[in-house]
Design a protein around this motif. Structure first.
Motif, PDB file in Angstrom:
ATOM      1  N   PRO A 109     -19.788  37.545  -1.332  1.00 25.19           N
ATOM      2  CA  PRO A 109     -19.218  38.406  -0.286  1.00 25.19           C
ATOM      3  C   PRO A 109     -19.748  39.843  -0.329  1.00 25.19           C
ATOM      4  O   PRO A 109     -19.955  40.459   0.716  1.00 25.19           O
ATOM      5  CB  PRO A 109     -17.712  38.362  -0.573  1.00 25.19           C
ATOM      6  CG  PRO A 109     -17.508  37.040  -1.250  1.00 25.19           C
ATOM      7  CD  PRO A 109     -18.743  36.853  -2.101  1.00 25.19           C
ATOM      8  N   ALA A 110     -20.005  40.382  -1.505  1.00 22.93           N
ATOM      9  CA  ALA A 110     -20.509  41.754  -1.628  1.00 22.93           C
ATOM     10  C   ALA A 110     -21.969  41.862  -1.196  1.00 22.93           C
ATOM     11  O   ALA A 110     -22.444  42.951  -0.877  1.00 22.93           O
ATOM     12  CB  ALA A 110     -20.351  42.251  -3.059  1.00 22.93           C
ATOM     13  N   ALA A 126     -23.196  40.168   1.416  1.00 19.01           N
ATOM     14  CA  ALA A 126     -23.274  39.948   2.868  1.00 19.01           C
ATOM     15  C   ALA A 126     -23.844  41.198   3.538  1.00 19.01           C
ATOM     16  O   ALA A 126     -23.467  42.323   3.214  1.00 19.01           O
ATOM     17  CB  ALA A 126     -21.896  39.616   3.423  1.00 19.01           C
ATOM     18  N   GLY A 127     -24.780  40.973   4.432  1.00 21.47           N
ATOM     19  CA  GLY A 127     -25.436  42.071   5.130  1.00 21.47           C
ATOM     20  C   GLY A 127     -26.834  42.356   4.617  1.00 21.47           C
ATOM     21  O   GLY A 127     -27.643  42.957   5.314  1.00 21.47           O
ATOM     22  N   ASP A 187     -28.123  37.393   3.232  1.00 18.51           N
ATOM     23  CA  ASP A 187     -26.848  37.600   2.540  1.00 18.51           C
ATOM     24  C   ASP A 187     -26.980  37.336   1.043  1.00 18.51           C
ATOM     25  O   ASP A 187     -26.066  36.821   0.393  1.00 18.51           O
ATOM     26  CB  ASP A 187     -25.733  36.731   3.148  1.00 18.51           C
ATOM     27  CG  ASP A 187     -25.400  37.144   4.573  1.00 18.51           C
ATOM     28  OD1 ASP A 187     -25.587  38.331   4.913  1.00 18.51           O
ATOM     29  OD2 ASP A 187     -24.965  36.281   5.349  1.00 18.51           O
ATOM     30  N   HIS A 217     -25.590  48.839  -1.985  1.00 16.02           N
ATOM     31  CA  HIS A 217     -24.990  47.948  -0.990  1.00 16.02           C
ATOM     32  C   HIS A 217     -23.668  47.374  -1.510  1.00 16.02           C
ATOM     33  O   HIS A 217     -22.668  47.358  -0.785  1.00 16.02           O
ATOM     34  CB  HIS A 217     -25.963  46.813  -0.630  1.00 16.02           C
ATOM     35  CG  HIS A 217     -25.402  45.856   0.357  1.00 16.02           C
ATOM     36  ND1 HIS A 217     -25.485  46.075   1.715  1.00 16.02           N
ATOM     37  CD2 HIS A 217     -24.722  44.700   0.189  1.00 16.02           C
ATOM     38  CE1 HIS A 217     -24.875  45.075   2.337  1.00 16.02           C
ATOM     39  NE2 HIS A 217     -24.420  44.230   1.444  1.00 16.02           N
ATOM     40  N   ILE A 218     -23.654  46.912  -2.767  1.00 12.61           N
ATOM     41  CA  ILE A 218     -22.438  46.342  -3.347  1.00 12.61           C
ATOM     42  C   ILE A 218     -21.328  47.395  -3.421  1.00 12.61           C
ATOM     43  O   ILE A 218     -20.180  47.126  -3.094  1.00 12.61           O
ATOM     44  CB  ILE A 218     -22.728  45.738  -4.732  1.00 12.61           C
ATOM     45  CG1 ILE A 218     -23.570  44.468  -4.577  1.00 12.61           C
ATOM     46  CG2 ILE A 218     -21.441  45.438  -5.493  1.00 12.61           C
ATOM     47  CD1 ILE A 218     -24.096  43.896  -5.871  1.00 12.61           C
ATOM     48  N   ASN A 258     -20.930  50.004  -1.496  1.00 14.31           N
ATOM     49  CA  ASN A 258     -20.456  50.270  -0.134  1.00 14.31           C
ATOM     50  C   ASN A 258     -19.636  49.109   0.407  1.00 14.31           C
ATOM     51  O   ASN A 258     -18.728  49.323   1.207  1.00 14.31           O
ATOM     52  CB  ASN A 258     -21.641  50.579   0.797  1.00 14.31           C
ATOM     53  CG  ASN A 258     -22.275  51.907   0.466  1.00 14.31           C
ATOM     54  OD1 ASN A 258     -21.648  52.792  -0.085  1.00 14.31           O
ATOM     55  ND2 ASN A 258     -23.551  52.037   0.798  1.00 14.31           N
ATOM     56  N   ALA A 259     -19.904  47.877  -0.036  1.00 12.63           N
ATOM     57  CA  ALA A 259     -19.148  46.709   0.419  1.00 12.63           C
ATOM     58  C   ALA A 259     -17.717  46.766  -0.116  1.00 12.63           C
ATOM     59  O   ALA A 259     -16.807  46.210   0.487  1.00 12.63           O
ATOM     60  CB  ALA A 259     -19.829  45.410  -0.033  1.00 12.63           C
TER      61      ALA A 259
END
Length: 93
Positions: A16-17, A19-20, A24, A87-88, A90-91
């Protein structure tokens, strides 16, 4: 290169972290060694399991999930690793 020591509790799923990110999944390659536990690595080519005592290379395009409490040491390209870690972070909010 950056050397990292990582510990994940059983059930930790970074999918989930991630994703994006492209696909993904983490796009940073890692070379390392499993110190304890079992880790499932999801990849576009299928799932792979890594256990204590195994060396590994994780090519770009992977998402880890801890099947047991686990720990590993890895060597990663610094700039690519920093992108994934940002990224992680910010997730998480």
């Amino acid at each position: 290169m950056t050397v990292g020591y990582f510990r994940f509790a059983k059930g930790t799923d970074l999918g989930p972290a991630l994703a994006g990110l492209p696909g993904d999944m983490c796009q940073c390659p890692h070379w390392g060694y499993m110190l304890e536990g079992t880790l499932l690595m999801r990849t576009p080519s299928g799932d792979h399991t890594y256990e204590a005592g195994q060396a590994f290379y994780w090519a770009p395009g992977h998402a880890p999930e801890a099947l047991e409490d686990c720990a590993y040491v890895d060597f990663s390209l610094t700039a690519q690793l920093q992108e994934v870690l940002r990224h992680i972070q910010n997730a998480g909010g």
